[in-house]
Design an enzyme around this catalytic site. Sequence first.
Site, short mmCIF file in Angstrom:
data_model
loop_
_atom_site.label_atom_id
_atom_site.label_comp_id
_atom_site.label_asym_id
_atom_site.label_seq_id
_atom_site.Cartn_x
_atom_site.Cartn_y
_atom_site.Cartn_z
N TYR A 57 -43.67 3.02 -5.20
CA TYR A 57 -44.46 3.64 -5.30
C TYR A 57 -43.33 5.30 -4.98
CZ TYR A 57 -48.71 6.62 -7.00
OH TYR A 57 -49.39 7.15 -7.55
N ASP A 67 -55.79 13.34 -1.80
CA ASP A 67 -55.88 13.34 -2.85
C ASP A 67 -56.45 14.67 -3.09
OD1 ASP A 67 -55.92 10.67 -4.02
OD2 ASP A 67 -57.05 9.97 -2.64
N GLU A 70 -54.48 -0.33 -9.79
CA GLU A 70 -54.83 0.12 -8.55
C GLU A 70 -57.09 0.44 -8.37
OE1 GLU A 70 -52.71 4.03 -7.82
OE2 GLU A 70 -50.73 2.82 -7.98
#
Lengths: 407, 279
Positions: free
Chosen positions: B175, B60, B49
Amino acid sequence: MQTMNTYRAGPDENGHFGIFGGRYVAETLMPLILSVEQAYNAAKADPAFQAELSGYLTHYVGRPSPLYFARRLTEAFGGAKIYLKREDLNHTGAHKINNCMGQVLLARRMGKTRIIAETGAGQHGVATATVCALFGLSCTIYMGATDIERQAPNVFRMKLLGAEVKPVTSGAATLKDAMNDALRDWVSNVDDTYYMIGTAAGPHPYPQMVRDFQAVIGKETREQILAAEGRLPDSLMACIGGGSNAIGLFHPFLDDREVRIFGVEAAGLGLNTEKHAASLKGGKPGVLHGNRTYLLQSGDGQITEAHSISAGLDYPGIGPEHSWLHEVGRVDYVSATDDEALEAFQLTTRLEGIIPALESSHAIAYAKTFAPTVGPDHVLVLCLSGRGDKDVNTVARALGGATPGGL
Amino acid sequence: MSRLPARFAKLKAERRPGLVTFITAGDPDRATSQALLDGMPAAGADIIELGMPFTDPMADGLAIQHASQRALKAGGCLSTTLDMVRAFRRADAETPIVLMGYYNPVYAHGVDSFCAEAAEAGVDGLIIVDLPPEEAEELAAPARAQGIDFIFLTAPTTDDARLPAVLDRASGFVYYVSITGVTGTASASGDAIKAAVARLRRHTTLPVAVGFGIKSPEAAAEVAALADAAVVGSAIVSRLAAGLDAEGKPRPGLVDEVLQFVGELARGVRSAARPSTAA
């Protein structure tokens, strides 16, 4: 909504105003956003919720706020007849409480026990901390470290009210970064936490919900101006950062085509510089904080820093409904610089005995330009979105010790 | 054509789960980042990734926020990210690369030209954090048309009623974001991951990669044993950050140290027993 006889039908069921709005959030938050939407739709249709909200607005916030004919400003500007919608007289000193009161009642209905919010100047943080104190809810406010320094009195107010103020040091440590950290908190505390967004932006349903709660400004204005003048105003004016006071004033008038509507963005040091906060005039469409809207950004799609002397307008985006109203041409978006706002701040204080917030001073500054271009029969209503006591230190610094009397 | 199905078929044939590694393109500078990217397959990464730097990475934690800031400060942008993929492809035609990031830089670049350039550069998949299924088609459709898989995230909050809508147009792999939180913070328990993967397998035959909060080779082994692949990001990026000097410049040996850590992660993952319930 596209083929329309009305400008008031939006957003569509997925939260879009034309291409703007929407729900651009991480999957973890999607179910939460959908549950806020569901709860809001149910509350909106529930007369008991509306009655409870209306009761608090009357007895706690102090609504309706007056619509005041500003005789001396009218004379000074030499044209339009200027009315001020006095949101500065609300409890906590700005329009922000209208939205917070609505959202806190919704959060209670949803069984949430912890409230989080972002704040720039601290006005939304104070309003959020206030309603949390009123209902005994845990309250965490994210505020950029830079803003904490600039707005120390509001930080102290929030703490007095029992809120935890978390300094945000990521990015540029201002409002957009505070919103990032609030979203990071929400994604980490999905069960008990409600995110109280302070402006008519963010993922659906926030732009619509915040607009609906702020539309009390426009609804009252409509009745009040009919009582005072026997007719609708010729024009409306309000300052725009995210744009919640503006959309609240504008929305009930959008279908009255004869009413001209002006949104005033912050031009900072000038639109020809990089130091401004005018997303519509100086930005382009993009996606940030859950919605598609006009954003200040680089050619590579990186978000750039906004600048305005007014911390409340210092944001690189704008509510999505404004982006849409801009593109369909219903609202004229204009701007005023730091210097023009500073002048309007002093003028209003000296002529009317009203210290306006620096945010609202941008709208007054544009009124000064616009008023002389129309005749004395022209009725202009301007949203005085907040009071300026919080800004006296900023203004003193900007004037650099010059005597305000030198005007 | 995406390299992801072939890679998962290979993992299946080797009866082992895979390691997915994350770095941010251009962090801390183009040359160091390229050396890391190029060294990943030999160090044991099965899928890479590559983060597209963005000013406002809302999902994040601090490690990847700082990585984005370092990359942007060093001049990283979408075009240099694609250049890195092109350079990587000169020596590696098989390891899949998935670009991960946020929508605005892609939108600003132009969706159609981005998809065409990404396909030409050798990109196999996209993970765009702030494009849930409700908004994804405007990028997912042109991506698929270029043979790029659009990979959707699922989370603990994605309930059974919502899962079909998320998985309906998924390709490449699914994912699973194993915690409610941002990257590089909390870790999920093995039991929670096991139950979540079992739930996903009831709804999809696609491979399942699990990420968020995997910080060590041991944790990677534990998670990989429960899924088709384990994703490690913040832990790798933190190793990189630890190898920077006070001015943010890479110290000698940084690339080797980071790749050595990737090697340890890979050995952990390869030691994991392939779950018998796997598709």
